[in-house]
Every structure is written in structure tokens, then in C-alpha cells.
Design a protein around this motif. Structure first.
Motif, PDB file in Angstrom:
ATOM      1  N   LYS B 113      36.597  14.964  -2.776  1.00  0.00           N
ATOM      2  CA  LYS B 113      36.408  14.458  -4.141  1.00  0.00           C
ATOM      3  C   LYS B 113      37.557  13.496  -4.467  1.00  0.00           C
ATOM      4  CE  LYS B 113      34.116  18.576  -5.924  1.00  0.00           C
ATOM      5  NZ  LYS B 113      34.316  19.820  -6.722  1.00  0.00           N
ATOM      6  N   PRO B 114      37.539  12.344  -3.827  1.00  0.00           N
ATOM      7  CA  PRO B 114      38.690  11.438  -3.983  1.00  0.00           C
ATOM      8  C   PRO B 114      38.865  10.897  -5.399  1.00  0.00           C
ATOM      9  CG  PRO B 114      36.912  10.373  -2.776  1.00  0.00           C
ATOM     10  CD  PRO B 114      36.518  11.792  -2.930  1.00  0.00           C
ATOM     11  N   PHE B 115      37.788  10.878  -6.176  1.00  0.00           N
ATOM     12  CA  PHE B 115      37.907  10.312  -7.527  1.00  0.00           C
ATOM     13  C   PHE B 115      37.868  11.389  -8.617  1.00  0.00           C
ATOM     14  CE2 PHE B 115      35.976   6.965  -4.879  1.00  0.00           C
ATOM     15  CZ  PHE B 115      37.002   6.034  -4.967  1.00  0.00           C
ATOM     16  N   ALA B 116      38.107  12.648  -8.212  1.00  0.00           N
ATOM     17  CA  ALA B 116      38.022  13.739  -9.197  1.00  0.00           C
ATOM     18  C   ALA B 116      39.175  13.681 -10.192  1.00  0.00           C
ATOM     19  CB  ALA B 116      38.018  15.080  -8.469  1.00  0.00           C
ATOM     20  N   HIS B 117      40.342  13.284  -9.733  1.00  0.00           N
ATOM     21  CA  HIS B 117      41.519  13.284 -10.618  1.00  0.00           C
ATOM     22  C   HIS B 117      42.064  11.869 -10.728  1.00  0.00           C
ATOM     23  CE1 HIS B 117      41.704  17.661 -10.733  1.00  0.00           C
ATOM     24  NE2 HIS B 117      41.433  17.629  -9.447  1.00  0.00           N
ATOM     25  N   LEU B 118      41.651  11.190 -11.750  1.00  0.00           N
ATOM     26  CA  LEU B 118      42.123   9.817 -11.936  1.00  0.00           C
ATOM     27  C   LEU B 118      42.357   9.563 -13.419  1.00  0.00           C
ATOM     28  CD1 LEU B 118      39.588   8.027  -9.562  1.00  0.00           C
ATOM     29  CD2 LEU B 118      42.036   8.196  -9.163  1.00  0.00           C
ATOM     30  N   THR B 119      43.245   8.623 -13.704  1.00  0.00           N
ATOM     31  CA  THR B 119      43.483   8.263 -15.111  1.00  0.00           C
ATOM     32  C   THR B 119      42.604   7.052 -15.464  1.00  0.00           C
ATOM     33  OG1 THR B 119      45.203   6.643 -14.674  1.00  0.00           O
ATOM     34  CG2 THR B 119      45.902   8.953 -14.822  1.00  0.00           C
ATOM     35  N   GLY B 120      42.624   6.665 -16.733  1.00  0.00           N
ATOM     36  CA  GLY B 120      41.834   5.509 -17.181  1.00  0.00           C
ATOM     37  C   GLY B 120      42.279   4.209 -16.539  1.00  0.00           C
ATOM     38  N   PHE B 121      43.464   4.238 -15.930  1.00  0.00           N
ATOM     39  CA  PHE B 121      43.970   3.009 -15.302  1.00  0.00           C
ATOM     40  C   PHE B 121      43.240   2.661 -14.002  1.00  0.00           C
ATOM     41  CE2 PHE B 121      47.366   4.039 -18.197  1.00  0.00           C
ATOM     42  CZ  PHE B 121      47.681   2.788 -18.713  1.00  0.00           C
ATOM     43  N   ILE B 122      42.325   3.578 -13.604  1.00  0.00           N
ATOM     44  CA  ILE B 122      41.562   3.280 -12.391  1.00  0.00           C
ATOM     45  C   ILE B 122      40.629   2.090 -12.617  1.00  0.00           C
ATOM     46  CG2 ILE B 122      39.605   4.823 -12.873  1.00  0.00           C
ATOM     47  CD1 ILE B 122      41.286   4.226  -9.477  1.00  0.00           C
ATOM     48  N   TRP B 123      40.193   1.871 -13.873  1.00  0.00           N
ATOM     49  CA  TRP B 123      39.215   0.799 -14.129  1.00  0.00           C
ATOM     50  C   TRP B 123      39.787  -0.598 -13.849  1.00  0.00           C
ATOM     51  CZ3 TRP B 123      34.730   2.630 -13.625  1.00  0.00           C
ATOM     52  CH2 TRP B 123      34.438   3.926 -14.056  1.00  0.00           C
ATOM     53  N   PRO B 124      40.941  -0.941 -14.403  1.00  0.00           N
ATOM     54  CA  PRO B 124      41.472  -2.266 -14.025  1.00  0.00           C
ATOM     55  C   PRO B 124      41.738  -2.396 -12.524  1.00  0.00           C
ATOM     56  CG  PRO B 124      43.066  -1.053 -15.382  1.00  0.00           C
ATOM     57  CD  PRO B 124      41.767  -0.308 -15.432  1.00  0.00           C
ATOM     58  N   ILE B 125      42.101  -1.265 -11.877  1.00  0.00           N
ATOM     59  CA  ILE B 125      42.348  -1.308 -10.428  1.00  0.00           C
ATOM     60  C   ILE B 125      41.030  -1.585  -9.683  1.00  0.00           C
ATOM     61  CG2 ILE B 125      43.078   0.060  -8.418  1.00  0.00           C
ATOM     62  CD1 ILE B 125      45.084   1.454 -10.331  1.00  0.00           C
ATOM     63  N   LEU B 126      39.940  -0.961 -10.176  1.00  0.00           N
ATOM     64  CA  LEU B 126      38.644  -1.214  -9.542  1.00  0.00           C
ATOM     65  C   LEU B 126      38.196  -2.659  -9.760  1.00  0.00           C
ATOM     66  CD1 LEU B 126      36.587   2.073 -10.154  1.00  0.00           C
ATOM     67  CD2 LEU B 126      37.558   1.215  -8.022  1.00  0.00           C
ATOM     68  N   SER B 166      47.504  -4.900  -8.530  1.00  0.00           N
ATOM     69  CA  SER B 166      47.063  -3.517  -8.372  1.00  0.00           C
ATOM     70  C   SER B 166      48.253  -2.557  -8.405  1.00  0.00           C
ATOM     71  CB  SER B 166      46.311  -3.388  -7.046  1.00  0.00           C
ATOM     72  OG  SER B 166      46.005  -2.055  -6.788  1.00  0.00           O
ATOM     73  N   LEU B 167      49.335  -2.945  -7.722  1.00  0.00           N
ATOM     74  CA  LEU B 167      50.536  -2.101  -7.704  1.00  0.00           C
ATOM     75  C   LEU B 167      51.150  -1.987  -9.102  1.00  0.00           C
ATOM     76  CD1 LEU B 167      52.344  -3.163  -4.397  1.00  0.00           C
ATOM     77  CD2 LEU B 167      51.160  -1.018  -4.880  1.00  0.00           C
ATOM     78  N   VAL B 168      51.207  -3.120  -9.804  1.00  0.00           N
ATOM     79  CA  VAL B 168      51.797  -3.118 -11.151  1.00  0.00           C
ATOM     80  C   VAL B 168      50.994  -2.204 -12.066  1.00  0.00           C
ATOM     81  CG1 VAL B 168      52.183  -4.554 -13.213  1.00  0.00           C
ATOM     82  CG2 VAL B 168      52.887  -5.391 -10.965  1.00  0.00           C
ATOM     83  N   VAL B 169      49.641  -2.342 -12.008  1.00  0.00           N
ATOM     84  CA  VAL B 169      48.789  -1.503 -12.861  1.00  0.00           C
ATOM     85  C   VAL B 169      48.971  -0.030 -12.480  1.00  0.00           C
ATOM     86  CG1 VAL B 169      46.402  -0.945 -13.473  1.00  0.00           C
ATOM     87  CG2 VAL B 169      47.101  -3.329 -13.289  1.00  0.00           C
ATOM     88  N   ALA B 208      47.587   6.283  -5.731  1.00  0.00           N
ATOM     89  CA  ALA B 208      47.135   6.203  -4.324  1.00  0.00           C
ATOM     90  C   ALA B 208      46.036   5.157  -4.190  1.00  0.00           C
ATOM     91  CB  ALA B 208      46.632   7.565  -3.859  1.00  0.00           C
ATOM     92  N   VAL B 209      45.120   5.113  -5.174  1.00  0.00           N
ATOM     93  CA  VAL B 209      44.047   4.098  -5.123  1.00  0.00           C
ATOM     94  C   VAL B 209      44.658   2.697  -5.241  1.00  0.00           C
ATOM     95  CG1 VAL B 209      41.932   3.259  -6.223  1.00  0.00           C
ATOM     96  CG2 VAL B 209      42.378   5.705  -6.119  1.00  0.00           C
ATOM     97  N   ALA B 210      45.637   2.570  -6.156  1.00  0.00           N
ATOM     98  CA  ALA B 210      46.297   1.264  -6.336  1.00  0.00           C
ATOM     99  C   ALA B 210      46.960   0.812  -5.044  1.00  0.00           C
ATOM    100  CB  ALA B 210      47.328   1.354  -7.455  1.00  0.00           C
ATOM    101  N   LEU B 211      47.592   1.771  -4.353  1.00  0.00           N
ATOM    102  CA  LEU B 211      48.250   1.441  -3.083  1.00  0.00           C
ATOM    103  C   LEU B 211      47.230   1.040  -2.023  1.00  0.00           C
ATOM    104  CD1 LEU B 211      50.956   4.248  -2.971  1.00  0.00           C
ATOM    105  CD2 LEU B 211      51.402   1.807  -2.994  1.00  0.00           C
ATOM    106  N   LEU B 212      46.091   1.734  -2.010  1.00  0.00           N
ATOM    107  CA  LEU B 212      45.051   1.387  -1.037  1.00  0.00           C
ATOM    108  C   LEU B 212      44.488  -0.006  -1.314  1.00  0.00           C
ATOM    109  CD1 LEU B 212      43.057   4.704  -0.490  1.00  0.00           C
ATOM    110  CD2 LEU B 212      44.359   3.423   1.194  1.00  0.00           C
ATOM    111  N   VAL B 213      44.316  -0.343  -2.611  1.00  0.00           N
ATOM    112  CA  VAL B 213      43.825  -1.687  -2.957  1.00  0.00           C
ATOM    113  C   VAL B 213      44.859  -2.733  -2.519  1.00  0.00           C
ATOM    114  CG1 VAL B 213      43.216  -3.242  -4.868  1.00  0.00           C
ATOM    115  CG2 VAL B 213      42.350  -0.899  -4.838  1.00  0.00           C
TER     116      VAL B 213
END
Lengths: 115, 243
Positions: B113-126, B166-169, B208-213
Motif C-alpha cells: 500500500k505505497p500510497f496509504a500514508h501520504l500528506t496533501g503535498f503528494i498532489w503537486p508532486i504528482l 519535487s524535492l523542494v515540495v 519518499a515519493v518526492a525523492l523517487l520523482v
């Protein structure tokens, strides 16, 4: 426009840059044309050795002040032609202002002899 | 055979630059030599005198050559040098393996469940990731429609910018979420422990998602920069008609 001051240790280089940019302001030129035209227009005051010309041209190009392109006229070998860019025109304006200020300052010290 | 071959060969030997760059400079010098030669012939000089005058006019001092080498060396940044280097198979394989390891470890480590625990900041990263993906696909298409190498090179900063964004966000988002949670912890000390655990969990997952992006942006840049470098080399080779 931001204020631009000439480096007094590097006047020759600024002078060469100004001459090249000002000549290119009249239209694109090849390297050898630039050297001959500057010599001609200055009545021989500024004699350009091409050895000095290439580093200046390539530096101006890497700074984005001039744009080099290759042309291959029919029956002739490939030739590199340089044209002034919009940034180059701005830089030339800055250099012209800087030279005017420099010459004014120089004459304020050494004085201008009356004819 | 050009009458200036000896002169050009001598000048070329003094230019410590990559072959393609050196050849372009020599072609420029050769054309100017010919034009000057013709100019002096028209002035009434003999062929020998005209050739000697042209060579004298074009001859470069050691200082001028050093300056020329410096200008062209500066133009090639370390990133450019990395991109130009041919990547051996094992390096590309290792890179793919590292990316695969990161993704697998992350997905399995989160109980699939990689996206089970994320903050609202995931949207700009996506959004950044979608922009990166679109940019990459468009750029790859431009390689096949003969776009100019210069235009392709000018756009190389985009994936690096998107990776940095992505890193900054990611980092700014983690900081803001932490600050918000600390405020809530101060107001409700009884639930401080679970609140803190949750923010660390959510922020770390988002980061972690930001780092992967950012990693994907780096790889996209690496692939595009390599292709641009090869395209530039091909264009230079065709221009100089050398094999």
C-alpha cells in the motif's frame, strides 16, 4: 538598464568587444570581414589580428551576444558567419554608455585641449 | 590539398580540444585564410605574398590559443561530459537495478500500500511527475522529427528543474506538516504520541515519493542529455564529412 562599468585592467578586451558588436549591428559578417571592416572604418587605428579575433568571437558567442552559423555558398568552402543577438544589442548599448562615461572621466582628469 | 594545410595542421596540434570542436575551429580558420588570401590577391600581391600575409594575419599566439581552449572547455560542463560518456552495459544495468530495488522495497515495505500514508503535498508532486513524463515523451518524439540539437539542448534544464521542484515540495511539505502537527500536539498533549507517529509516517512517505520523482527526473535528464550529445556529435561529423 543595469549600470555597466568597464574594467580598467581589461580595456583592450572591452574595446575589441565593442568594435565587433558595433560592426555586427550593421548586419551579419564573417570573421575576416569583421577584421578588415574594423580596420577600414577606423582608418587603421584598430588593426585586428585574427588570432585575437577568434577567442573574442567565441567568447561573445558563448555569452549569447552573437550567434554563429555556417553558410556554404555555391562553389566555396563552408564559412562561419556571425550575427548580433538581442542580448548582444543590449550589451552593446551598455558598453557604449560605459565607454562614454569612461572617456568623460578620462578627459575630466587630463583635460581637453582647445583647438 | 589546400595551400594552408601545413599552417592548419600546426595550429590544430596546438589546440588541446576534442576532435570535433578542434575541427570546427580549423574549418573556420581555413575559410578566413582563403578569403584573406583572395583579398590580398585582389590588392595585387603575388600568391606567395598573399598566402604569407593571410597566415600572418590569422596566426594565433599561445595566449590566444589557451583562451580559445578555455572558452570551449568552460562551455562543456561536467554534466555535459558525463552525458557524452558512453555508458557501458553494466552501468545501465546497475542503474535499472537500483531503481527497481528502490521501488520494490518501498512497495513491499508498505505492505503493498505505497500510497496509504501520504500528506496533501503528494498532489503537486504528482503534477510534477505528470509534467516530467509528458516532457520526456515529447522530447523523445522530437529526436525523431529532426529537431535542432541546440533547441533540444536548451530544453535539458527542464527535467532538472522538475526534479528540484519535487524535492523542494517534498521537504517543504514535510516541514509544514511537522509544524502543523506540533501545534496540534501543543493543544492536545494527550494524543501527542499518535499525532507525532502519524506525521512522521505520512511525511516520510510523501518525501519518499518526492525523492523517487527527483530520481526519475535525473534518469530522464541522463537519457535525454546522452541522446542530445550523440545527436550533436552526428551533426558535427556530417558537417565535417568525417567518419
Amino acid at each position: 538598464m543595469e549600470k555597466f562599468e568597464l574594467e580598467t585592467q581589461n580595456l583592450a578586451r572591452s574595446c575589441h568587444e565593442s568594435l565587433i558588436l558595433a560592426t555586427l549591428a550593421d548586419g551579419p559578417r564573417h570573421g575576416y570581414q569583421l577584421a578588415l571592416e574594423i580596420e577600414d572604418r577606423s582608418a587603421g587605428t584598430f588593426r585586428f589580428n585574427h588570432g585575437t579575433l577568434y577567442p573574442i568571437l567565441h567568447k561573445l558567442e558563448s555569452n549569447g551576444f552573437i550567434d554563429g552559423s555556417w553558410a556554404e555558398p555555391a562553389g566555396k568552402r563552408k564559412r562561419r558567419q556571425y550575427a548580433l543577438t538581442a542580448d548582444g544589442r543590449k550589451h552593446l548599448d551598455r558598453l557604449t554608455d560605459a565607454w562614454t562615461a569612461f572617456v568623460d572621466s578620462l578627459f575630466s582628469v587630463i583635460g581637453r585641449s582647445e583647438p | 590539398m589546400s595551400r594552408f594545410n601545413v599552417f592548419l595542421h600546426r595550429t590544430g596540434e596546438r589546440l588541446a580540444l576534442p576532435k570535433a570542436t578542434r575541427s570546427l575551429i580549423l574549418v573556420e580558420i581555413a575559410s578566413d585564410l582563403e578569403e584573406l588570401f583572395n583579398h590580398y590577391i585582389q590588392q595585387g600581391l603575388s600568391e606567395e605574398e598573399a598566402a604569407a600575409r593571410a597566415e600572418e594575419k590569422v596566426d594565433m599566439s599561445d595566449e590566444a590559443l589557451i583562451e580559445l581552449v578555455r572558452i570551449h572547455s568552460d562551455a562543456r560542463t561536467w554534466t555535459d561530459r558525463i552525458a557524452r560518456r558512453t555508458q557501458p552495459f553494466w552501468e545501465r544495468f546497475a542503474m535499472a537495478l537500483i531503481v527497481l530495488f528502490f521501488v520494490t522495497e518501498w512497495v513491499i515495505g508498505t505492505g503493498l500500500k505505497p500510497f496509504a500514508h501520504l500528506t496533501g503535498f503528494i498532489w503537486p508532486i504528482l503534477v510534477i511527475f505528470i509534467a516530467l513524463l509528458t516532457f520526456f515523451i515529447v522530447q523523445m518524439a522530437r529526436f525523431s522529427d529532426h529537431s535542432s540539437p541546440r533547441r533540444l539542448r536548451d530544453s535539458l534544464a527542464t527535467p532538472l528543474f522538475l526534479g528540484a521542484a519535487s524535492l523542494v515540495v517534498g521537504f517543504a511539505g514535510a516541514g509544514i506538516e511537522l509544524y502543523r502537527t506540533l501545534m496540534r500536539m501543543a493543544a492536545d498533549p494527550e494524543h501527542a504520541a499518535p499525532l507525532f507517529a502519524n506525521v512522521v509516517l505520512d511525511s516520510t512517505a510523501t518525501l519518499a515519493v518526492a525523492l523517487l520523482v527527483a530520481l526519475a527526473a535525473g534518469i530522464a535528464w541522463f537519457i535525454l542529455a546522452g541522446r542530445v550529445a550523440r545527436l550533436e556529435d552526428d551533426v558535427t561529423r556530417r558537417f565535417l564529412e568525417v567518419k
